[in-house]
Write a protein that holds these residues in place. Structure first.
Motif, PDB file in Angstrom:
ATOM      1  N   SER A 139       0.766  -1.068  -0.087  1.00 10.37           N
ATOM      2  CA  SER A 139       0.027   0.131   0.104  1.00 10.37           C
ATOM      3  C   SER A 139       0.868   1.277  -0.210  1.00 10.37           C
ATOM      4  O   SER A 139       0.410   2.299  -0.413  1.00 10.37           O
ATOM      5  N   LEU A 140       1.978   1.232   0.541  1.00  6.48           N
ATOM      6  CA  LEU A 140       3.151   2.298   0.342  1.00  6.48           C
ATOM      7  C   LEU A 140       3.350   2.516  -1.289  1.00  6.48           C
ATOM      8  O   LEU A 140       3.709   3.850  -1.204  1.00  6.48           O
ATOM      9  N   ASN A 295      -1.562  12.363   4.456  1.00  9.54           N
ATOM     10  CA  ASN A 295      -2.666  11.035   4.616  1.00  9.54           C
ATOM     11  C   ASN A 295      -1.456   9.853   4.449  1.00  9.54           C
ATOM     12  O   ASN A 295      -2.015   8.713   4.850  1.00  9.54           O
ATOM     13  N   PHE A 296      -0.402  10.217   3.910  1.00 12.52           N
ATOM     14  CA  PHE A 296       0.535   9.089   3.908  1.00 12.52           C
ATOM     15  C   PHE A 296       1.147   8.477   5.126  1.00 12.52           C
ATOM     16  O   PHE A 296       1.395   7.478   5.412  1.00 12.52           O
ATOM     17  N   LEU A 300       2.501   4.788   6.635  1.00 13.62           N
ATOM     18  CA  LEU A 300       4.022   4.496   6.910  1.00 13.62           C
ATOM     19  C   LEU A 300       3.894   4.313   8.426  1.00 13.62           C
ATOM     20  O   LEU A 300       4.575   3.174   8.662  1.00 13.62           O
ATOM     21  N   ASN A 301       3.289   4.690   9.083  1.00 13.95           N
ATOM     22  CA  ASN A 301       3.504   4.317  10.588  1.00 13.95           C
ATOM     23  C   ASN A 301       3.146   2.881  10.775  1.00 13.95           C
ATOM     24  O   ASN A 301       3.495   2.090  11.526  1.00 13.95           O
ATOM     25  N   THR A 302       2.053   2.565  10.079  1.00 14.50           N
ATOM     26  CA  THR A 302       1.467   1.120  10.209  1.00 14.50           C
ATOM     27  C   THR A 302       2.599  -0.002   9.773  1.00 14.50           C
ATOM     28  O   THR A 302       2.794  -0.940  10.474  1.00 14.50           O
ATOM     29  N   GLU A 349      10.756   9.930   9.009  1.00 15.73           N
ATOM     30  CA  GLU A 349      11.304  11.322   9.887  1.00 15.73           C
ATOM     31  C   GLU A 349      11.502  12.321   8.777  1.00 15.73           C
ATOM     32  O   GLU A 349      11.234  13.651   9.035  1.00 15.73           O
ATOM     33  N   LYS A 350      12.159  11.808   7.526  1.00 16.88           N
ATOM     34  CA  LYS A 350      12.125  13.146   6.466  1.00 16.88           C
ATOM     35  C   LYS A 350      10.858  13.504   5.938  1.00 16.88           C
ATOM     36  O   LYS A 350      10.472  14.520   5.663  1.00 16.88           O
ATOM     37  N   THR A 351       9.836  12.795   6.003  1.00 16.49           N
ATOM     38  CA  THR A 351       8.335  13.289   5.636  1.00 16.49           C
ATOM     39  C   THR A 351       7.800  14.273   6.639  1.00 16.49           C
ATOM     40  O   THR A 351       7.608  15.446   6.300  1.00 16.49           O
TER      41      THR A 351
END
Length: 465
Positions: A139-140, A295-296, A300-302, A349-351
């Motif tokens: 999904s990423l 929203n991304f 990403l955390n998941t 972190e970059k996001t």
């Protein structure tokens, strides 16, 4: 001689008015420089500084976006390798939903989620966890690399625009010095005009200077006044535009201008500009330019959480135990999972870092300071002072031009008497008007009264009745 006296009085009044106009024009020119040009130049330079500050913020964001793009591309490569390995990393565990690993109770810590079989072994299910992680990694997709590249292109376009604006400021920075020199030139010509009037009044103006004044100073002064009229028109037009921009709510006015130019602006740049004007001040906030990245982050955390759980479970079971139970070497997969977790954390972190760089608080204060302090306060104040002073200077200058006869010598009563060779005596020297006048010529000694002087002919001759 009566007519000569009348002309002399008129010339005196004209010269007085001329000198008064010049005396008012000079301090008005000083006010024009101090309260007008200098204030507007301050707003000019403050706006240029804010453009450079905006450029610095954009450069900082470009670095953040570039770092995110690099991290995202790396994460895509690691993610693809991880999915490939996880699809077959432990055949005994991922072949089906009901497949489990049989491990010794002694080899597995109690913290591992497992089912005790009662015979000294436990069953560990890795299928659901592996499947969920693979679906999350799928999904990423592209880790928003294309979206990040679009943001980068938009920021580069914005930086290009700020560079062009700054170059324009640099190219027109001479305007203040030109305006000051122009004003000083007008003052010098005014002083020369006034000096000429004083010289003509005292009959000490040399013929050469009178001609210079007539054929050089007067045409140049008139030409400068014509340019001043054009400047008055230009400044009043600019003042009206500036006042319209600052009237009511400057934010709403700027947004209205942006909407008029929407078709000419790159869509994302338009959205970002609208957001930084509206999003921090107006109640109806537009969509954030970072909404895609906001929203991304949950996905990403998941992925990070699931990677962390699987990596932790692999570590708890142990590489050797897991390899023996899976009947395959899982060390490579374990290393890939560790690297994947690090990569996903770096992207996170970059996001977040990139989103923080695009916060309203980084752009809106620059806009607000420039709009309210430089444009709507100093700009309007300076333009108003310039318009008023230029209008006064132009009116006074045109009045001086219309009264230029004051700079020419005009014969008075004494000049006429001296030129005609007359010897005039008044019965009462303290009050000459209306008194008896004795007129003696070189040829005879005829006495007449004042009423007997009939006229001064066009050729300057004095006629006595």
């Amino acid at each position: 001689l009566q007519e000569v006296k009348v002309i002399e009085k008129r010339i005196r009044r004209i010269r007085i008015v001329f000198l008064i106009c010049g005396a008012i024009l000079l301090p008005t020119s000083l006010a024009l420089i101090v309260a007008g040009f200098r204030v507007l130049d301050g707003a000019f330079h403050e706006t240029q500084k804010n453009v450079l500050r905006t450029q610095d913020v954009i450069n900082n964001n470009l670095q953040r976006v570039d770092a995110l793009i690099s991290s995202g591309k790396q994460a895509m490569e690691v993610r693809d390798v991880a999915i490939e390995q996880l699809s077959s990393w432990c055949p005994n565990a991922v072949a089906g939903e009901n497949q489990t690993l049989l491990l010794s109770v002694q080899d597995i810590p109690s913290t591992v989620d497992a089912i005790d079989n009662g015979d000294g072994t436990i069953s560990v299910n890795l299928y659901n966890q592996t499947k969920e992680l693979i679906e999350t990694l799928d999904s990423l997709e592209d880790f928003l690399v294309p979206g990040s590249e679009r943001v980068e292109e938009t920021l580069m376009l914005a930086r290009h625009n700020t560079v062009q604006v700054n170059d324009t400021f640099e190219e027109t920075s001479w305007w203040f010095y030109f305006a000051v020199v122009f004003t000083i030139l007008v003052n010098i010509l005014t002083l020369l005009f006034m000096a000429g009037v004083c010289g003509a009044w005292t009959y000490r103006l040399p013929m050469f200077l009178e001609r210079v004044q007539t054929y050089v100073i007067f045409p140049v002064f008139s030409g400068l006044l014509g340019l001043l009229w054009l400047c008055v028109s230009g400044f009043v037009f600019t003042l009206v535009l500036n006042a319209d921009l600052c009237s009511g709510s400057p934010e709403e006015n700027v947004v209205a201008i942006l909407h008029q130019k929407e078709q000419e602006i790159e869509p994302l740049l338009f959205d970002m500009a609208s957001y930084y004007v509206e999003g921090c001040t107006l109640e109806e906030k537009p969509e954030k330019p970072t909404i895609l990245f906001d929203n991304f982050l949950p996905y990403l955390n998941t992925g990070i959480v699931l990677s962390q759980k699987l990596t932790t479970k692999i570590g708890a079971i142990g590489i050797s135990n897991l390899s023996r139970a899976c009947r395959s070497n899982v060390k490579g997969t374990a290393n890939t999972m560790t690297y994947l977790l690090q990569t996903l954390s770096d992207v996170q972190e970059k996001t977040s870092y990139m989103i923080q760089g695009l916060y309203c608080s980084n752009f809106n204060p620059i806009y607000s300071k420039n709009m309210y302090d430089a444009i709507c306060y100093d700009g309007v104040r300076g333009l108003t002072a310039i318009f008023v002073c230029l209008f006064i200077i132009t009116i006074l200058g045109m009045t001086m031009v219309s009264l230029r006869v004051a700079a020419h010598e005009v014969k008075n009563e004494s000049n006429w008497i001296e030129e005609l060779g007359l010897n005039v005596e008044y019965a009462d020297e303290m009050n000459m008007e209306g008194k008896e006048l004795h007129c003696r010529t070189d040829s005879n000694d005829v006495e007449i009264v004042e009423q007997a002087v009939s006229e001064v002919a066009d050729d300057g001759a004095l006629h006595c009745a």
